[in-house]
Design a protein around this motif. Structure first.
Motif, short mmCIF file in Angstrom:
data_model
loop_
_atom_site.label_atom_id
_atom_site.label_comp_id
_atom_site.label_asym_id
_atom_site.label_seq_id
_atom_site.Cartn_x
_atom_site.Cartn_y
_atom_site.Cartn_z
N PHE A 96 -14.94 3.72 13.20
CA PHE A 96 -16.46 3.58 13.27
C PHE A 96 -16.70 4.11 14.70
O PHE A 96 -18.10 4.20 15.09
CB PHE A 96 -16.59 2.14 13.22
CG PHE A 96 -16.91 1.71 11.93
CD1 PHE A 96 -17.56 2.18 10.71
CD2 PHE A 96 -15.61 0.87 11.36
CE1 PHE A 96 -17.45 1.56 9.55
CE2 PHE A 96 -15.64 0.37 10.29
CZ PHE A 96 -16.42 0.79 9.14
N MET A 124 0.90 -1.03 0.05
CA MET A 124 0.00 -0.08 0.10
C MET A 124 1.03 1.34 -0.05
O MET A 124 0.55 2.23 -0.70
CB MET A 124 -1.09 -0.01 1.39
CG MET A 124 -2.13 -0.91 1.00
SD MET A 124 -3.06 -1.11 -0.31
CE MET A 124 -3.69 0.52 -0.47
N LYS A 172 -8.13 7.20 1.16
CA LYS A 172 -7.44 6.70 -0.13
C LYS A 172 -7.58 4.97 -0.19
O LYS A 172 -7.21 4.49 0.82
CB LYS A 172 -5.98 7.04 -0.26
CG LYS A 172 -5.37 6.12 -1.46
CD LYS A 172 -3.92 6.68 -1.51
CE LYS A 172 -3.11 5.85 -2.47
NZ LYS A 172 -2.90 4.56 -2.02
N THR A 173 -8.55 4.53 -1.21
CA THR A 173 -8.69 3.11 -0.95
C THR A 173 -9.01 2.66 0.30
O THR A 173 -8.66 1.61 0.57
CB THR A 173 -7.21 2.32 -1.47
OG1 THR A 173 -6.33 2.80 -0.73
CG2 THR A 173 -7.33 2.53 -3.16
N LEU A 176 -5.75 1.79 12.71
CA LEU A 176 -5.90 0.96 13.73
C LEU A 176 -4.62 0.92 14.83
O LEU A 176 -3.82 1.19 13.97
CB LEU A 176 -6.26 -0.62 13.33
CG LEU A 176 -7.54 -0.57 12.56
CD1 LEU A 176 -7.75 -2.06 11.81
CD2 LEU A 176 -8.77 -0.63 13.55
#
Ligand SMILES: C[S@@+](CC[C@H](N)C(=O)[O-])C[C@H]1O[C@@H](n2cnc3c(N)ncnc32)[C@H](O)[C@@H]1O
Length: 223
Positions: free
Chosen positions: A105, A30, A117-118, A83
């Motif tokens: 969340f 990534m 991004k993605t 995370l």
């Protein structure tokens, strides 16, 4: 979700937390992609950052994108949010980027702009709505006098931009759509699907597809 069915019910992200080798190879790949995209963004899409004094890169992985933006716009406050087990390695003093460890969340810290991004192609429509509503709140009204912020999305717009008339790129989009479904219950979206998501998430300022980055696009959504 096929991935979870083959991994004892664990999601891709839960599985990766327990597998350091997979985690490293995923985030390295990534990051390599972010080097490529960041180069184009800061060289050819500088207007996207006009008036942006603070930015949170949500799901920003190991911080490659946020660091590249911070280096190009040294006055901007940049934060990488991911995370806790992912963000742990970003070195704040060297990079000029702050770390924010958490779960998107549970809410997103306020800023002039949020970058995704993605990210959204990893989630189904219901989860995307949760993420987008949180992003809208994060970029709304940080400063009443300033114009409202924006959410910057880098993801595919199926059948749009550079893809038109390009069979290989179309095939790449459909392959990714299948991969996202099998891995995350996610999907690649066409413009109509993006428009519906923005409307449902309460983006009353509309959206703009700024430019095409090969099979992907850069979209701005306004709260
Ligand atoms: C496909 S990767 C994209 C990484 C980075 N934006 C990039 O394009 O290089 C998705 C990212 O979302 C993060 N992520 C997944 N679930 C998350 C959550 N609940 N809260 C915050 N980040 C999350 C993953 O750890 C991962 O870094």
């Amino acid at each position: 979700v096929p991935f979870a069915a083959g991994h004892g019910g664990a999601s891709f992200w839960e599985r990766m937390e327990k597998d350091p080798a997979q985690k490293k190879s995923f985030h390295d790949s990534m990051a390599a992609d972010s080097v490529l995209v960041a180069g184009v963004m800061v060289a050819e899409c500088r207007e996207v950052f006009d008036g942006v004094e603070s930015l949170v890169d949500v799901g920003g992985g190991n911080g490659t994108m946020a660091v590249a933006i911070a280096r190009s716009f040294p006055k901007m406050e940049c934060t990488v949010f991911d995370l806790p087990y992912v963000v742990a390695n970003v070195k704040e003093e060297e990079s000029g980027v702050e770390n924010f460890r958490g779960n998107m969340f549970d809410g997103i810290p306020p800023a002039d702009a949020v970058l995704l991004k993605t990210i959204l192609h990893d989630w189904d429509d219901e989860k995307c709505l949760e993420i987008l509503k949180s992003c809208r709140e994060a970029v709304s009204g940080r400063d009443e006098k300033k114009k409202k912020g924006k959410v910057i999305i880098i993801d595919m717009v199926v059948g749009n931009g550079d893809v038109v008339g390009n069979r290989e790129m179309y095939q790449a989009q459909f392959s990714f759509d299948l991969l996202m479904f099998a891995t995350f219950n996610g999907k690649e979206r066409d413009e109509e699907e993006w428009r519906s998501l923005f409307l449902a998430a309460g983006f009353s300022g509309g959206y703009k597809i700024i430019r095409s980055l090969g099979p992907r696009s850069l979209i701005e959504a306004y709260p």
